[in-house]
Design a protein around this motif. Sequence first.
Motif, PDB file in Angstrom:
ATOM      1  N   UNK A  39       0.850  -1.193   0.000  1.00 55.12           N
ATOM      2  CA  UNK A  39       0.000   0.000   0.000  1.00 55.12           C
ATOM      3  C   UNK A  39       0.884   1.240   0.000  1.00 55.12           C
ATOM      4  N   UNK A  40       0.265   2.364  -0.185  1.00 57.25           N
ATOM      5  CA  UNK A  40       0.982   3.630  -0.017  1.00 57.25           C
ATOM      6  C   UNK A  40       0.006   4.656   0.528  1.00 57.25           C
ATOM      7  N   UNK A  41       0.566   5.667   1.180  1.00 53.12           N
ATOM      8  CA  UNK A  41      -0.270   6.766   1.638  1.00 53.12           C
ATOM      9  C   UNK A  41       0.438   8.069   1.279  1.00 53.12           C
ATOM     10  N   UNK A  42      -0.347   9.065   0.991  1.00 55.03           N
ATOM     11  CA  UNK A  42       0.232  10.303   0.468  1.00 55.03           C
ATOM     12  C   UNK A  42       0.790  11.199   1.559  1.00 55.03           C
ATOM     13  N   UNK A  43       0.287  11.077   2.754  1.00 52.66           N
ATOM     14  CA  UNK A  43       0.709  12.036   3.777  1.00 52.66           C
ATOM     15  C   UNK A  43       0.602  11.433   5.169  1.00 52.66           C
ATOM     16  N   UNK A  44       1.727  11.397   5.833  1.00 55.23           N
ATOM     17  CA  UNK A  44       1.760  10.892   7.210  1.00 55.23           C
ATOM     18  C   UNK A  44       2.743  11.736   8.014  1.00 55.23           C
ATOM     19  N   UNK A  45       2.425  11.971   9.275  1.00 54.37           N
ATOM     20  CA  UNK A  45       3.360  12.666  10.163  1.00 54.37           C
ATOM     21  C   UNK A  45       3.919  11.718  11.218  1.00 54.37           C
ATOM     22  N   UNK A  46       3.607  10.445  11.078  1.00 55.87           N
ATOM     23  CA  UNK A  46       4.024   9.475  12.095  1.00 55.87           C
ATOM     24  C   UNK A  46       5.168   8.588  11.629  1.00 55.87           C
ATOM     25  N   UNK A  47       5.701   8.848  10.428  1.00 58.10           N
ATOM     26  CA  UNK A  47       6.709   7.955   9.866  1.00 58.10           C
ATOM     27  C   UNK A  47       8.001   8.677   9.499  1.00 58.10           C
ATOM     28  N   UNK A  48       8.346   9.691  10.277  1.00 66.06           N
ATOM     29  CA  UNK A  48       9.570  10.429  10.021  1.00 66.06           C
ATOM     30  C   UNK A  48       9.317  11.918  10.062  1.00 66.06           C
ATOM     31  N   UNK A  49      10.390  12.711   9.872  1.00 61.44           N
ATOM     32  CA  UNK A  49      10.263  14.166  10.015  1.00 61.44           C
ATOM     33  C   UNK A  49       9.333  14.784   8.965  1.00 61.44           C
ATOM     34  N   UNK A  50       8.509  15.706   9.413  1.00 62.05           N
ATOM     35  CA  UNK A  50       7.649  16.446   8.486  1.00 62.05           C
ATOM     36  C   UNK A  50       6.521  15.601   7.929  1.00 62.05           C
ATOM     37  N   UNK A  51       5.991  16.086   6.822  1.00 57.36           N
ATOM     38  CA  UNK A  51       4.905  15.372   6.152  1.00 57.36           C
ATOM     39  C   UNK A  51       5.514  14.442   5.110  1.00 57.36           C
ATOM     40  N   UNK A  52       5.167  13.162   5.176  1.00 55.99           N
ATOM     41  CA  UNK A  52       5.838  12.189   4.327  1.00 55.99           C
ATOM     42  C   UNK A  52       4.837  11.253   3.666  1.00 55.99           C
ATOM     43  N   UNK A  53       5.152  10.871   2.435  1.00 61.85           N
ATOM     44  CA  UNK A  53       4.445   9.747   1.829  1.00 61.85           C
ATOM     45  C   UNK A  53       5.076   8.462   2.362  1.00 61.85           C
TER      46      UNK A  53
END
Lengths: 137, 268
Positions: free
Chosen positions: B73-87
């Motif tokens: 899967x993929x997600x376009x925006x997460x703040x729980x998987x590293x610095x800043x906003x990340x896919x």
Amino acid sequence: MSKYLECNTVLGDRKFLVAALAELGYHPEVHPDGAALFGYEGRERPERAHVIIRRKELSPASNDIGFARSADGRFVALLSEYDQQIGYDRKWLGKVQQIYKEKQTIATARAKGYVFQGRDVVQTASGQQIRLRFSVR
Amino acid sequence: MQAKTITVVIDENGNSTIDLSGFHDNSCAKVAEISAAATASRRNTGRLLITRVPGVRNSNRRAGRRRVMLLHASTAASRANGPGLRAVVWFQGCSLQCANCFNPATHPFEGRHVPTSEVAEAVFQATATQPIDGITFSGGEPMQQAADLLELIEEFRNRDRRLSFGLFTGYTERELGSGRYFCVSREAGEQRRNLWYRIRERLDFAVMGRYNQHRPASAPLCSSGNQRLRLFNSRYEMRDFAPLQMEITIADSGLVHLTGFPILGNPL
């Protein structure tokens, strides 16, 4: 007389269902033993439900919307064909479920010790998403 | 002819990895068969366990000229998987068998084979209206599709050189640096070692090591206490990494997606 259609849902907890409907601006009735739905002419229908939005809150020609507890513990939404045509459809039901899930998730997460950090509403190509963030400690 | 050896490495937690030197003239399915039949690891419980890699296939195949990866899967925006906003891109497939892994649905090596270029394109389209700081690769075990991971990173870099890259891997840096990790493609040990070095050059950070349910986590991004967050360049400092977070996304259909670190239990 408009036919009622049954829609399966992920809704299982009455408290969060009522809260979700209230957030959308409705004043749902709660009937632990079930109560009859009424059609647009004010006639009693054979369908019964445990959580009901009365038609006066919908539109002049609407039928009541009901949520009836099914054997598996989840609610089945009872939506008339007419009301589905004027917007009380699966998309509307999706919105109810989204708010329900948000309330349920926040309550459950807090009970487990997570600390609520924030909420974002994100528009995506596939629709609006609600993003909840929790810290672990 | 190169000798065919199977090396089993068992760490102090009883986790094992296998090195299948010399088996690269076989298909991966064959290698998996051989490893399933021949690989045995003695864990610290004293029980003899057979390491199996069920249904493993060669994901290093090409569709035309395009490399394909096994995608979960993929997600376009997460703040729980590293610095800043990340896919976040989750690879499908992992043979490490960490007990009580949070993501067991990602373990089988079966599912969607997607060209890496399509994965990158889909992420870029999804993030078009919401700029991101970088991409985090998770799984599954991304390093078990190392060649695909490297190509995917290149796909992202070719589109935007400013992106940062992070990786969650169950392998330690020592294992990766010596090529002692399982790969569904046909690379030999030396090639695997080089693959890791090329990937590491492009990474900004990685969380490394098996998940160990008996060692509670405290460090950012780490699921268990034995895991290590490594920074590979000066782009980030440790303070850029937020304390452990859990993130829940609720679609307008009511569908719920959870990512991050639900270490206090699943709230759904």
